[in-house]
Write a protein that holds these residues in place. Structure first.
Motif, PDB file in Angstrom:
ATOM      1  N   ILE A   1       0.874  -1.186   0.000  1.00 34.47           N
ATOM      2  CA  ILE A   1       0.000   0.000   0.000  1.00 34.47           C
ATOM      3  C   ILE A   1       0.901   1.222   0.000  1.00 34.47           C
ATOM      4  O   ILE A   1       1.218   1.810   1.045  1.00 34.47           O
ATOM      5  CB  ILE A   1      -0.958   0.007   1.213  1.00 34.47           C
ATOM      6  N   SER A   2       1.370   1.590  -1.175  1.00 31.01           N
ATOM      7  CA  SER A   2       2.358   2.658  -1.314  1.00 31.01           C
ATOM      8  C   SER A   2       1.846   3.690  -2.318  1.00 31.01           C
ATOM      9  O   SER A   2       0.868   3.449  -3.029  1.00 31.01           O
ATOM     10  CB  SER A   2       3.704   2.061  -1.768  1.00 31.01           C
ATOM     11  N   PRO A   3       2.498   4.889  -2.352  1.00 31.05           N
ATOM     12  CA  PRO A   3       3.713   5.277  -1.624  1.00 31.05           C
ATOM     13  C   PRO A   3       3.383   5.742  -0.216  1.00 31.05           C
ATOM     14  O   PRO A   3       2.216   5.823   0.164  1.00 31.05           O
ATOM     15  CB  PRO A   3       4.241   6.427  -2.476  1.00 31.05           C
TER      16      PRO A   3
ATOM     17  N   TYR B   1      -3.188  16.049   5.525  1.00 27.84           N
ATOM     18  CA  TYR B   1      -4.643  16.036   5.633  1.00 27.84           C
ATOM     19  C   TYR B   1      -5.285  15.565   4.332  1.00 27.84           C
ATOM     20  O   TYR B   1      -6.459  15.203   4.311  1.00 27.84           O
ATOM     21  CB  TYR B   1      -5.180  17.434   5.946  1.00 27.84           C
ATOM     22  N   ASP B   2      -4.537  15.587   3.246  1.00 25.39           N
ATOM     23  CA  ASP B   2      -5.095  15.299   1.924  1.00 25.39           C
ATOM     24  C   ASP B   2      -5.390  13.815   1.751  1.00 25.39           C
ATOM     25  O   ASP B   2      -4.725  12.948   2.327  1.00 25.39           O
ATOM     26  CB  ASP B   2      -4.136  15.769   0.826  1.00 25.39           C
ATOM     27  N   HIS B   3      -6.388  13.549   0.916  1.00 26.18           N
ATOM     28  CA  HIS B   3      -6.798  12.174   0.615  1.00 26.18           C
ATOM     29  C   HIS B   3      -6.021  11.696  -0.609  1.00 26.18           C
ATOM     30  O   HIS B   3      -6.331  12.065  -1.735  1.00 26.18           O
ATOM     31  CB  HIS B   3      -8.307  12.144   0.347  1.00 26.18           C
ATOM     32  N   ILE B   4      -4.983  10.880  -0.365  1.00 18.28           N
ATOM     33  CA  ILE B   4      -4.088  10.421  -1.439  1.00 18.28           C
ATOM     34  C   ILE B   4      -3.904   8.915  -1.316  1.00 18.28           C
ATOM     35  O   ILE B   4      -3.690   8.401  -0.214  1.00 18.28           O
ATOM     36  CB  ILE B   4      -2.707  11.092  -1.339  1.00 18.28           C
TER      37      ILE B   4
ATOM     38  N   ILE C   1      -4.799   3.844   2.134  1.00 17.40           N
ATOM     39  CA  ILE C   1      -5.860   4.085   1.153  1.00 17.40           C
ATOM     40  C   ILE C   1      -5.543   3.212  -0.055  1.00 17.40           C
ATOM     41  O   ILE C   1      -4.630   3.500  -0.828  1.00 17.40           O
ATOM     42  CB  ILE C   1      -5.920   5.578   0.767  1.00 17.40           C
ATOM     43  N   THR C   2      -6.263   2.122  -0.198  1.00 18.56           N
ATOM     44  CA  THR C   2      -5.928   1.109  -1.200  1.00 18.56           C
ATOM     45  C   THR C   2      -6.524   1.451  -2.563  1.00 18.56           C
ATOM     46  O   THR C   2      -7.443   2.268  -2.678  1.00 18.56           O
ATOM     47  CB  THR C   2      -6.456  -0.274  -0.770  1.00 18.56           C
TER      48      THR C   2
END
Length: 595
Positions: free
Chosen positions: A183-185, A191-194, A354-355
């Motif tokens: 599950i990278s990077p 706070y951002d959804h990445i 976040i997959t």
């Protein structure tokens, strides 16, 4: 709910019972109790009235009070002085407390999953795990929000109540385990959804003290702001004109809860229905606590909703809208427990994976330093319900779960010493509904989420569990378990010995994993929907077919924003407060130019 240009007659005092003492007028001058109505109250006028002092309502009220007078009606009490709210170490105690004066109200959905509603000023920010992360760029775009105002509103919240966590050992292990599992990077602190692995913000400070949405009220103008606690709005009464549009909202029915000043506990219900009359109405914005359940429930009780459902409860149909309470959804969660030989430091959500396949991986750990305190801290709302109980969701009830909690001493100590790794579905496709069981605003309606009814949700759960399997086989968690044998074997042996579901017995068997997902499903309190944009409200959050009424809360969401919604719900309160102020400013400028 907000009412513009309204007049109401009531009398209150400004000394609030606060758990271990009184909150003085000088520190929180806007906090008052609703139990002090007199027979000859003084007259007060408000530009806006907000029903519910929840996650969106507090920043909304603070923003509007900068220029206009605002009244907030909150059914619960104050979070200040309540140690179960204020300190991370008491997180599970707050959720497990089912007494009438608790800050949370338990309910069980028709799916058999135990859940909780907040009942306190500050709403869900007072009883959640504290994780703070923004919505994705695509979520903001799909919502049709003004990016400029959004990018002003998030920092307004963050500056006041959010900070970076000092990463706990369990969270460090998860971070490294996620990266080893692919599950990278690693996106660092953001706070951002990445997509990938990141560390988010928290509303707990380094001492484990919680900040809440209620603290955002301190940014308001105290001369224009008043908050009534223990004030439950039962319904909205409308004046109709014979047209399809309701032109005036004229009366709230309010039930004030009486508190014994010596005991600081709810000792009786003040059964008076106090009518508050309003004139010259321009806008009304509801945000009951918690929003997703309270808003559609209040609309239904007030006669706005599917006509057949309303008639079954003997409610006069004011406006037939078949979508009120429909499209309700919750992010299903499943978790795996990892026992350790020694107690681990307590932590709630700090790290998230976040997959790419549509699940989020998070973790929590540590519930005390002794076996007895650990057992006490596990409550009927904790993650253990999925794994440490063999009761399938279809057989669960509040009474059954309470009996289970009382017999936890029969489980081995190892079953309470360690932590969880959890996965939850991003934007579940399974949806349900909310319908009234009765006409009592204090009772929870019938709520159905239909977990895993859509096969894609079940598939994502299977992927999530297999990802957790990879994580717990990493060196990071092997070191935490402090055992030379394989961690999976430890879990499987304990599952058999204690008759609990700590981990699926056949992780290579898809059917077995699917059954594990169904049997151990729990919630992480991210339910949403029931008042969707385009069906119940328009893009300015005004209720369709009704003048002067808006809904501003998570019941308007089609999906839960980001990995955890509290940041976006607070942002929405600030955002809509800003938009309303700007709209009124433009209207006033237009009127001046016309003159």
């Amino acid at each position: 709910m907000v009412v513009v240009g309204s007049t109401m007659r009531l009398h209150t005092h400004a000394i609030i019972p606060g758990g271990r003492g009184f909150l003085t007028k000088s520190r929180y001058p806007y906090l008052k109790t609703a139990s002090s109505f007199s027979s000859t109250p003084e007259q007060e006028e408000y530009d806006y009235i907000i029903v519910g002092g929840g996650t969106a309502a507090c920043p909304l009220a603070a923003t509007l009070s900068q220029k206009y007078s605002v009244l907030v009606l909150e059914r619960g009490g104050s979070p200040y002085g309540n140690w179960n709210v204020s300190y991370l170490q008491n997180f599970h105690i707050s959720l497990a407390n089912t007494s009438p004066n608790s800050t949370s109200q338990p309910f069980i959905s028709t799916d058999g999953v135990i859940n909780a509603r907040a009942k306190v000023l500050g709403g869900g920010t007072c009883i959640n795990a504290g994780f703070y992360t923004r919505a994705s760029h695509s979520f903001v775009k799909d919502a049709g929000w003004d990016f400029e105002v959004v990018n002003e509103s998030y920092p307004w919240v963050e500056k006041q109540i959010v900070q970076w966590p000092k990463l706990a050992p369990w969270q460090t292990a998860l971070r490294n385990g996620l990266l080893q599992a692919g599950i990278s990077p690693f996106n660092g602190y953001t706070y951002d959804h990445i997509k990938g692995t990141k560390i988010g913000g928290t509303i707990f400070n380094k001492h484990g003290f919680r900040r809440t949405a209620a603290d955002l009220l301190l940014a308001g103008n105290p001369k224009n702001l008043q908050v009534l606690l223990h004030a439950t709005v039962q319904k909205i009464l409308f004046n109709t004109t014979g047209t399809s549009t309701l032109t005036e909202t004229v009366v709230f029915q309010l039930k004030a809860h009486f508190l014994d000043d010596d005991l600081y506990s709810l000792v009786s219900h003040f059964q008076m229905k106090h009518e508050m009359h309003f004139v010259h109405l321009m806008a009304l914005i509801p945000e009951p606590t918690p929003c997703t359940i309270g808003s559609p429930q209040l609309l239904l009780l007030s006669g706005i909703g599917p006509k057949n459902d309303l008639k079954k409860q003997g409610i006069t149909v004011i406006l037939d809208n078949p979508y009120v309470g429909k499209g309700l959804s919750d992010n299903p969660m499943n978790s795996i427990f990892i026992p350790t030989k020694k107690p681990v430091e307590q932590s709630l959500i700090e790290t998230v994976g976040i997959t790419a396949f549509g699940s989020f991986i998070e973790a929590s750990s540590g519930f005390g330093q002794s076996s007895e305190s650990i057992r006490c801290h596990h409550g009927i709302m904790s993650a253990e319900l999925g794994q440490l109980s063999t009761i399938p969701p279809s057989q669960r009830s509040l009474d059954v779960i309470k009996d289970y909690v009382r017999t936890k001493h029969e489980l081995p100590t190892e079953a309470f010493r360690g932590g969880f790794i959890l996965e939850k579905i991003d934007g579940p496709l399974s949806v349900g509904e909310l319908t009234l069981l009765n006409t009592d605003i204090d009772s929870t309606p019938s709520i159905t989420f239909n977990y895993f009814s859509h096969p894609a949700d079940l598939q994502r759960c299977v992927h999530g569990i297999r990802t957790i399997e990879k994580i717990i086989q990493t060196k990071q968690f092997a070191d935490l378990a402090e055992d030379d044998s394989d961690t999976l074997e430890i879990l499987l042996n304990m599952s058999v010995r204690a008759n609990v579901n700590l981990i699926p017995k056949h992780t290579n068997d898809t059917a077995s994993l699917e059954q594990f997902c169904r049997d151990t499903v729990i919630t992480i309190w991210h339910y949403h929907g029931g008042c969707h944009v385009g069906k119940v409200i328009d893009h300015k959050y005004r209720v369709l077919g009704v003048d002067n009424l808006r809904v501003i809360d998570s019941s308007t969401f089609n999906r839960s924003p980001g990995t955890n919604p509290q940041a976006t719900v607070m942002m929405l309160g600030r955002y809509m407060g800003t938009k309303i102020l700007r709209e009124r400013s433009r209207d006033q400028q237009w009127k001046r130019e016309r003159v």
